[in-house]
Design a protein around this motif. Sequence first.
Motif, PDB file in Angstrom:
ATOM      1  N   ASP A 218       0.822  -1.209   0.000  1.00  0.00           N
ATOM      2  CA  ASP A 218       0.000   0.000   0.000  1.00  0.00           C
ATOM      3  C   ASP A 218       0.858   1.262   0.000  1.00  0.00           C
ATOM      4  OD1 ASP A 218      -1.826   2.023   0.432  1.00  0.00           O
ATOM      5  OD2 ASP A 218      -2.256   1.455   2.506  1.00  0.00           O
ATOM      6  N   GLY A 221      -2.872   4.806   0.548  1.00  0.00           N
ATOM      7  CA  GLY A 221      -3.663   5.182   1.702  1.00  0.00           C
ATOM      8  C   GLY A 221      -5.105   5.475   1.349  1.00  0.00           C
ATOM      9  N   ALA A 225      -6.987   2.312  -0.384  1.00  0.00           N
ATOM     10  CA  ALA A 225      -6.317   1.305   0.438  1.00  0.00           C
ATOM     11  C   ALA A 225      -7.318   0.547   1.304  1.00  0.00           C
ATOM     12  CB  ALA A 225      -5.255   1.969   1.310  1.00  0.00           C
ATOM     13  N   VAL A 240       2.622  -0.903   4.475  1.00  0.00           N
ATOM     14  CA  VAL A 240       2.412   0.502   4.140  1.00  0.00           C
ATOM     15  C   VAL A 240       3.747   1.188   3.876  1.00  0.00           C
ATOM     16  CG1 VAL A 240       1.431   2.693   4.903  1.00  0.00           C
ATOM     17  CG2 VAL A 240       0.370   0.528   5.615  1.00  0.00           C
ATOM     18  N   TRP A 243       1.358   7.171   1.083  1.00  0.00           N
ATOM     19  CA  TRP A 243      -0.058   7.554   1.178  1.00  0.00           C
ATOM     20  C   TRP A 243      -0.307   8.726   0.233  1.00  0.00           C
ATOM     21  CZ3 TRP A 243       3.205   6.738   5.253  1.00  0.00           C
ATOM     22  CH2 TRP A 243       3.914   7.838   5.749  1.00  0.00           C
ATOM     23  N   ASP A 250      -8.096  10.177   1.105  1.00  0.00           N
ATOM     24  CA  ASP A 250      -6.820   9.714   0.576  1.00  0.00           C
ATOM     25  C   ASP A 250      -5.754  10.779   0.846  1.00  0.00           C
ATOM     26  OD1 ASP A 250      -7.860   7.377  -0.245  1.00  0.00           O
ATOM     27  OD2 ASP A 250      -7.823   7.794  -2.384  1.00  0.00           O
ATOM     28  N   PRO A 253      -2.057   8.102   5.562  1.00  0.00           N
ATOM     29  CA  PRO A 253      -1.876   6.666   5.774  1.00  0.00           C
ATOM     30  C   PRO A 253      -3.122   6.035   6.392  1.00  0.00           C
ATOM     31  CG  PRO A 253      -0.668   7.937   7.415  1.00  0.00           C
ATOM     32  CD  PRO A 253      -1.173   8.923   6.402  1.00  0.00           C
ATOM     33  N   LEU A 254      -3.372   4.808   5.991  1.00  0.00           N
ATOM     34  CA  LEU A 254      -4.496   4.050   6.530  1.00  0.00           C
ATOM     35  C   LEU A 254      -4.024   3.320   7.777  1.00  0.00           C
ATOM     36  CD1 LEU A 254      -7.431   3.108   6.049  1.00  0.00           C
ATOM     37  CD2 LEU A 254      -6.479   1.200   4.727  1.00  0.00           C
ATOM     38  N   THR A 255      -4.672   3.582   8.896  1.00  0.00           N
ATOM     39  CA  THR A 255      -4.258   2.960  10.155  1.00  0.00           C
ATOM     40  C   THR A 255      -5.446   2.235  10.797  1.00  0.00           C
ATOM     41  OG1 THR A 255      -4.727   4.996  11.398  1.00  0.00           O
ATOM     42  CG2 THR A 255      -2.479   4.691  10.572  1.00  0.00           C
TER      43      THR A 255
END
Length: 337
Positions: A218, A221, A225, A240, A243, A250, A253-255
């Motif tokens: 990824d 993000g 994602a 990751v 992002w 978007d 970052p995807l958390t």
Amino acid sequence: MHAIRLHAFGPAENLIYERTEDPVPAPGQVRIAVAAAGVHLLDTALREGMQGPYPTPAELPTIPGREVAGIVESLGEGTDTSWLGKRVVAHIGMAPGGYAELTVVDAAKLHEIPGDLDEAEAVAMIGTGRTTMGILQFTDLGPDDIAIVTAAAGGIGTLLVQHAKNAGALVIGLAGGPAKVSLVAENGADLAVDYKQDNWATQVRDHLGDRRATVLFDSVGGATALAAVDLLGKGGKHIVFGWSGEGLHDGAPLTFTDEELAERGITSEGVLGPVMLQKAGGNIRVLEERSLAEAASGRLRPAVQRFPLADAAAAHRALESRGTVGKVVLIPRTASS
């Protein structure tokens, strides 16, 4: 020499192609006749005056560029004379100077370009390639894996698709727009989909049937994602390393919380920065050497988009607008004359 100089922070138009003095190598340095200079998305942020990972913005005027390849044409005092005349590549690091016909580099940062790898490809592998090698430290792909690669037409994405195919994995590549999707398919992905289409995740599910992805690489993000994470099965890995996505949510970052990860039965790990270096034993040259060897052997083939050095502003605009494919590289006029 001619170089690209930045006299004021701001838009790409502030990158000026002009004559400036030839740099002089200090003790322990070499001067390289540049055949290719890498352009990184971080360069666009530094051009605007953002600090990025650096302690302070660059002092102006400055010559941007941190990745170069070419021929060593002169040496500083005390530098190993065996470097003279060799084709080399180097990641300069915090010191700028790459967007030029000539640049100086510490000899300790040099790698001799292996085999018949050309300079532009070597530049791609010394930056983009070493990051790819760093990312791959966090998973061991094999024939039982199903890997999803976001931004699969980009420099890192191109290499991740190739590596995953070499490992025998089934590879799904996500890219934006029909042209990039076609390139991802040509690069070997088993399925290439346009993430700008609303039904892209359904296309992936239809292709997989009752199978689920095992690894998600990824770099975007956000919403894209998240939709890709939904395709991971139990025990899947969310890796990751960026992002840069577009659209609502978007560009971040995807958390996940520990509870969310436990409910999904997956892991999620950011792999850039100190954790990547630590995994490499604290020696970034290990990743650089591995990257160059992979390209020299033909196992990995970097995608490179070339611009004339004088067109650095156009290269920056194209990179910022997602109009590029693979690694962006500037070619000085003297390199082709």
